[in-house]
Every structure is written in structure tokens, then in C-alpha cells.
Design a protein around this motif. Structure first.
Motif, PDB file in Angstrom:
ATOM      1  N   SER A  31     -19.785   4.475  -6.456  1.00 30.91           N
ATOM      2  CA  SER A  31     -18.603   4.908  -5.697  1.00 30.91           C
ATOM      3  C   SER A  31     -17.822   5.862  -6.592  1.00 30.91           C
ATOM      4  N   GLY A  32     -18.487   6.931  -7.001  1.00 29.19           N
ATOM      5  CA  GLY A  32     -17.889   7.859  -7.958  1.00 29.19           C
ATOM      6  C   GLY A  32     -18.218   7.456  -9.390  1.00 29.19           C
ATOM      7  N   LYS A  33     -18.355   6.172  -9.617  1.00 30.65           N
ATOM      8  CA  LYS A  33     -18.832   5.646 -10.910  1.00 30.65           C
ATOM      9  C   LYS A  33     -19.963   4.668 -10.617  1.00 30.65           C
ATOM     10  N   PRO A  53      -5.936  12.378   2.131  1.00 23.11           N
ATOM     11  CA  PRO A  53      -7.285  11.841   2.416  1.00 23.11           C
ATOM     12  C   PRO A  53      -8.379  12.581   1.649  1.00 23.11           C
ATOM     13  N   ILE A  54      -8.260  12.557   0.340  1.00 23.73           N
ATOM     14  CA  ILE A  54      -9.239  13.244  -0.508  1.00 23.73           C
ATOM     15  C   ILE A  54     -10.017  12.266  -1.376  1.00 23.73           C
ATOM     16  N   TYR A  55      -9.553  11.014  -1.409  1.00 20.19           N
ATOM     17  CA  TYR A  55     -10.189  10.063  -2.323  1.00 20.19           C
ATOM     18  C   TYR A  55     -11.406   9.426  -1.674  1.00 20.19           C
ATOM     19  N   SER A  56     -12.447   9.254  -2.441  1.00 24.45           N
ATOM     20  CA  SER A  56     -13.690   8.721  -1.909  1.00 24.45           C
ATOM     21  C   SER A  56     -13.885   7.286  -2.373  1.00 24.45           C
ATOM     22  N   MET A  57     -13.617   6.353  -1.473  1.00 30.23           N
ATOM     23  CA  MET A  57     -13.949   4.951  -1.755  1.00 30.23           C
ATOM     24  C   MET A  57     -15.084   4.620  -0.806  1.00 30.23           C
ATOM     25  N   CYS A  58     -16.290   4.863  -1.244  1.00 29.83           N
ATOM     26  CA  CYS A  58     -17.439   4.710  -0.369  1.00 29.83           C
ATOM     27  C   CYS A  58     -18.511   3.999  -1.183  1.00 29.83           C
ATOM     28  N   ARG A  83       0.841  -1.189   0.000  1.00 28.01           N
ATOM     29  CA  ARG A  83       0.000   0.000   0.000  1.00 28.01           C
ATOM     30  C   ARG A  83       0.874   1.236   0.000  1.00 28.01           C
ATOM     31  N   SER A 143       0.604   5.599   1.131  1.00 30.94           N
ATOM     32  CA  SER A 143      -0.224   6.635   1.738  1.00 30.94           C
ATOM     33  C   SER A 143      -0.476   7.751   0.737  1.00 30.94           C
ATOM     34  N   VAL A 144      -1.707   8.255   0.727  1.00 26.68           N
ATOM     35  CA  VAL A 144      -2.074   9.366  -0.163  1.00 26.68           C
ATOM     36  C   VAL A 144      -2.883  10.374   0.646  1.00 26.68           C
TER      37      VAL A 144
END
Ligand code: FMN
Length: 186
Positions: A169-171, A9-14, A4, A6-7
Motif C-alpha cells: 500500500s505504497g510500502k 483525495p490524493i492519498y492512496s490507501m489501497c 477524522r 478531510s484531506v
């Protein structure tokens, strides 16, 4: 497992079920808009509550605040054109009459519902939490209208293959394989 990194915390995996929310406008007409920030919780002595969050300014949010009631219409894959239409039009720009859809009414609450939806929650707001420009509504479910092809043996026996829900999830995605029941992997 792969490595993994670290990036920010702006990405939405929901992974979210897609719903179109039906509300009453002040003049009594119906308004519909997609809302995917939807989850559930429970309160003692109540059935379960839908937890639904709306950001910014939108008619749907105003209507829910004013009336305290709404319908949550599950979006099946055949309803994607309707979802895109409702999601790219704002009631403040005029009535959403550029797409074909049939509107019914709730059976317990006086809310507009989408006849095409295979699973409709009729909800009443019990509690509100504000965070910045978002409002989260905690809403006991007063009625469920489910597709007549479903026959559920218990509250968790809902055959999603009948409902063909859109997963967002964004798509937009559709459902994968049925993997089993709780306990099958012990
Ligand atoms: C796929 C999708 C998901 C959306 N999810 C939400 C959401 O969870 N919360 C929210 O406030 N708005 C969400 N929206 C935005 C509203 O649907 C959009 O602003 C709509 O035009 C509002 O219409 P209205 O002003 O008639 O209520 C979503 C839109 C799309 C296309």
C-alpha cells in the motif's frame, strides 16, 4: 473512534496483494514486472476473473495487449529483492538479466512463470476497459499453480501463512494474525 479530518483525495490507501506479471516479448523471451493493481470479479458460467490495471507505457502492458495472456506470480516476502529489481527496470532499457531467477512455463497457457513463486495464476484477457492512460484487463483464470504444501478443503480455504504474501500500500508489509472465519464474529 478517534476524530477524522478531510484531506484532498490524493492519498492512496489501497491494500494490495503484490504480483509479478510474466509476459512474452515479441522475440519470445520472457519479461517480468510488478503490478499491484490486482483484484477479482466473476462472470456467469466462468470461474473467477483477475482484474488487473496498468498505467502509462510499459512493455508488460504492450505484451498483454498483443498476446492476450500472462502469468500473475504472487510475491512472497523472500521475493522482495526480485520485485524491487523488476519494478525499477524497464524492458525497453534491455533484458532484465541483472538478478537471478528461474523461469518456467505455464501448464495451460504459453506464458513465462517465476519458479520461486508459491502461487501462479495463468490468465487470458477477455475484456478491456480504458480510463485515461490506464488499461484494465478482465481475465479469466485458466490455471492455478499452487505450492504443494497447500491443501485447500474449499475455494476459500487458502492458508496465507504458507504463501507469506507481500502486502503493498505504497510500502511493503507482511501478513498479520489469522483472525478467524466468516461467521466467527456473529
Ligand atoms: C511495488 C510496485 C507496484 C507497481 N504496481 C504497478 C501497477 O499496479 N500498475 C502498473 O501499471 N505499474 C505498476 N508498477 C510499475 C511497473 O512495475 C514498472 O513500470 C516496470 O518497470 C515496468 O516494466 P516493463 O516496462 O518491463 O513492463 C509497480 C512497480 C512497483 C515497484
Amino acid at each position: 473512534m478517534g476524530k477524522r479530518r478531510s484531506v484532498a483525495p490524493i492519498y492512496s490507501m489501497c491494500v494490495q496483494p503484490a504480483f509479478i506479471i510474466g509476459t512474452n516479448n515479441e522475440d519470445g523471451t520472457a519479461n517480468f514486472a510488478p503490478i499491484t493493481w490486482v483484484s477479482v470479479t466473476q462472470e456467469e458460467d466462468e470461474g473467477y476473473m483477475l482484474v488487473i490495471s496498468m498505467f502509462g507505457t510499459k512493455r508488460t502492458k504492450e505484451n498483454v495487449q498483443r498476446t492476450g495472456i500472462f502469468s500473475a506470480n504472487l510475491v512472497s516476502v523472500d521475493m522482495l529483492p526480485l520485485m524491487d529489481y523488476f519494478g525499477s527496470h524497464h524492458a525497453s532499457d534491455g533484458p532484465k538479466d541483472g538478478a537471478a531467477y528461474e523461469v518456467g512455463r505455464g501448464e495451460i497457457l504459453d506464458v513465462p512463470v517465476l519458479e520461486q513463486s508459491r502461487w501462479v495464476y495463468e490468465c487470458e484477457v477477455a475484456r478491456i476497459v480504458e480510463t485515461g492512460n490506464s488499461i484494465t484487463f478482465f481475465c479469466p483464470v485458466r490455471n492455478i499453480q499452487m505450492d504443494e504444501r497447500l491443501s485447500c478443503r474449499d475455494p476459500f480455504d487458502v492458508d496465507l501463512t504458507v504463501l507469506e504474501p507481500v502486502i503493498y500500500s505504497g510500502k511493503y508489509h507482511s501478513l498479520g494474525k489469522l483472525l478467524g472465519d466468516i461467521g466467527d464474529f456473529l
